[in-house]
Structure formats: C-alpha cells, structure tokens
Design a protein around this motif. Structure first.
Motif, mmCIF file in Angstrom:
data_model
loop_
_atom_site.group_PDB
_atom_site.id
_atom_site.type_symbol
_atom_site.label_atom_id
_atom_site.label_comp_id
_atom_site.label_asym_id
_atom_site.label_seq_id
_atom_site.Cartn_x
_atom_site.Cartn_y
_atom_site.Cartn_z
ATOM 1 N N THR A 171 21.384 22.971 69.827
ATOM 2 C CA THR A 171 21.915 22.314 68.642
ATOM 3 C C THR A 171 22.214 23.355 67.579
ATOM 4 O O THR A 171 21.390 24.231 67.310
ATOM 5 C CB THR A 171 20.897 21.295 68.092
ATOM 6 O OG1 THR A 171 20.621 20.334 69.113
ATOM 7 C CG2 THR A 171 21.437 20.582 66.867
ATOM 8 N N THR A 213 23.058 23.699 63.600
ATOM 9 C CA THR A 213 22.962 22.933 62.362
ATOM 10 C C THR A 213 23.835 23.549 61.280
ATOM 11 O O THR A 213 24.081 24.749 61.260
ATOM 12 C CB THR A 213 21.510 22.864 61.858
ATOM 13 O OG1 THR A 213 21.055 24.191 61.573
ATOM 14 C CG2 THR A 213 20.594 22.217 62.886
ATOM 15 N N ARG A 214 24.298 22.690 60.400
ATOM 16 C CA ARG A 214 25.056 23.127 59.223
ATOM 17 C C ARG A 214 24.442 22.423 58.029
ATOM 18 O O ARG A 214 24.288 21.203 58.044
ATOM 19 C CB ARG A 214 26.526 22.748 59.369
ATOM 20 C CG ARG A 214 27.349 23.118 58.145
ATOM 21 C CD ARG A 214 28.794 22.784 58.331
ATOM 22 N NE ARG A 214 29.406 23.887 59.082
ATOM 23 C CZ ARG A 214 30.582 23.813 59.666
ATOM 24 N NH1 ARG A 214 31.273 22.712 59.628
ATOM 25 N NH2 ARG A 214 31.060 24.853 60.297
ATOM 26 N N ASN A 215 24.076 23.198 57.029
ATOM 27 C CA ASN A 215 23.409 22.656 55.837
ATOM 28 C C ASN A 215 22.156 21.857 56.208
ATOM 29 O O ASN A 215 21.866 20.817 55.632
ATOM 30 C CB ASN A 215 24.368 21.793 55.018
ATOM 31 C CG ASN A 215 25.551 22.581 54.518
ATOM 32 O OD1 ASN A 215 25.420 23.750 54.164
ATOM 33 N ND2 ASN A 215 26.719 21.957 54.496
ATOM 34 N N GLY A 216 21.456 22.332 57.218
ATOM 35 C CA GLY A 216 20.197 21.713 57.621
ATOM 36 C C GLY A 216 20.329 20.462 58.465
ATOM 37 O O GLY A 216 19.331 19.850 58.838
ATOM 38 N N LYS A 217 21.550 20.069 58.797
ATOM 39 C CA LYS A 217 21.763 18.851 59.597
ATOM 40 C C LYS A 217 22.428 19.221 60.915
ATOM 41 O O LYS A 217 23.302 20.088 60.953
ATOM 42 C CB LYS A 217 22.664 17.878 58.841
ATOM 43 C CG LYS A 217 22.063 17.388 57.553
ATOM 44 C CD LYS A 217 23.025 16.475 56.832
ATOM 45 C CE LYS A 217 22.439 16.071 55.493
ATOM 46 N NZ LYS A 217 23.402 15.322 54.692
ATOM 47 N N PRO A 218 22.041 18.546 62.006
ATOM 48 C CA PRO A 218 22.696 18.819 63.290
ATOM 49 C C PRO A 218 24.205 18.616 63.177
ATOM 50 O O PRO A 218 24.665 17.623 62.620
ATOM 51 C CB PRO A 218 22.081 17.793 64.239
ATOM 52 C CG PRO A 218 20.785 17.413 63.601
ATOM 53 C CD PRO A 218 21.012 17.520 62.122
ATOM 54 N N SER A 219 24.971 19.587 63.679
ATOM 55 C CA SER A 219 26.424 19.527 63.572
ATOM 56 C C SER A 219 27.090 19.438 64.952
ATOM 57 O O SER A 219 27.953 18.605 65.158
ATOM 58 C CB SER A 219 26.933 20.758 62.822
ATOM 59 O OG SER A 219 28.317 20.708 62.668
ATOM 60 N N THR A 266 20.963 27.818 63.284
ATOM 61 C CA THR A 266 21.845 27.690 62.131
ATOM 62 C C THR A 266 23.212 28.225 62.557
ATOM 63 O O THR A 266 23.326 28.937 63.565
ATOM 64 C CB THR A 266 21.331 28.509 60.932
ATOM 65 O OG1 THR A 266 21.345 29.899 61.303
ATOM 66 C CG2 THR A 266 19.928 28.079 60.515
ATOM 67 N N SER A 322 16.167 28.504 65.119
ATOM 68 C CA SER A 322 15.340 28.160 63.968
ATOM 69 C C SER A 322 14.200 27.194 64.248
ATOM 70 O O SER A 322 13.087 27.430 63.814
ATOM 71 C CB SER A 322 16.232 27.582 62.865
ATOM 72 O OG SER A 322 16.940 26.462 63.352
ATOM 73 N N SER A 339 17.447 24.881 68.488
ATOM 74 C CA SER A 339 18.248 24.645 67.302
ATOM 75 C C SER A 339 18.565 25.964 66.604
ATOM 76 O O SER A 339 17.703 26.814 66.464
ATOM 77 C CB SER A 339 17.492 23.702 66.357
ATOM 78 O OG SER A 339 18.279 23.387 65.231
ATOM 79 N N HIS A 361 12.743 23.367 66.634
ATOM 80 C CA HIS A 361 12.836 22.458 67.786
ATOM 81 C C HIS A 361 12.727 23.195 69.119
ATOM 82 O O HIS A 361 13.578 23.086 69.983
ATOM 83 C CB HIS A 361 14.124 21.636 67.742
ATOM 84 C CG HIS A 361 14.311 20.880 66.475
ATOM 85 N ND1 HIS A 361 13.429 19.926 66.035
ATOM 86 C CD2 HIS A 361 15.276 20.943 65.535
ATOM 87 C CE1 HIS A 361 13.845 19.437 64.884
ATOM 88 N NE2 HIS A 361 14.963 20.036 64.559
#
Length: 88
Positions: A33, A35-41, A12, A4, A10, A6
């Motif tokens: 990376t 991400t989950r819900n728009g935040k790095p997980s 999803t 998605s 990155s 970076h």
C-alpha cells in the motif's frame, strides 16, 4: 527508507519513490500500500495477483442461472412513471 507501517506493507509516496525496486520486489509476495497524506492511495500487487483478481469467472448467463433467486416467484413490475422535467 523502509516501509512505514502495517507489517512492512505500507509506504509513503516518498518512500516508495526512493525504494521503488524494493516495493516491486515485496509486491511479488504481499500487496504493498502506498499512502498519500497519511491515507491509503494505491496498492501495488504482482501481475499474477492482478490476473487472479481480475479473471472472468463465468458469464452473466451462468451467474444468473446459479442465482439463489432463480425459481422464486419475484413479482417485479416496471414503473410506468412519466419522465421528470429537467432544467435546460
């Protein structure tokens, strides 16, 4: 589905699930990376990178002997307070 953001590092969760082999392939050279819900997980890295990051770099004794505080006159005094009461 492509990564998605970076600089293609990155993904999803859905994108990573759909292209898991690609995530693994890319992680061989650059950490990926997810991400989950728009935040790095989580970050997926190669086994080689993981070994490099987690390898022990000497003992605790060596760390303390190399400390810049070694040889300084630190006045460390242990507190002698009574234990506090805790509710049961």
């Amino acid at each position: 589905m492509q990564p998605s953001t970076h600089e293609d590092k990155s993904w999803t969760v859905a994108g990573a699930k759909a292209k898991f082999s690609e995530v693994i392939e890319r992680a061989q050279s650059v950490p990926q990376t997810i991400t989950r819900n728009g935040k790095p997980s989580v970050v997926v890295v190669s086994a080689e990178e993981w070994q490099r990051k987690t390898a022990r770099k000497g003992s605790l004794g060596e760390f303390l002997m190399d400390s810049p505080l070694r040889g300084t006159d630190l006045d460390l005094e242990r507190q002698r307070d009574e234990p506090r009461d805790l509710p049961l």
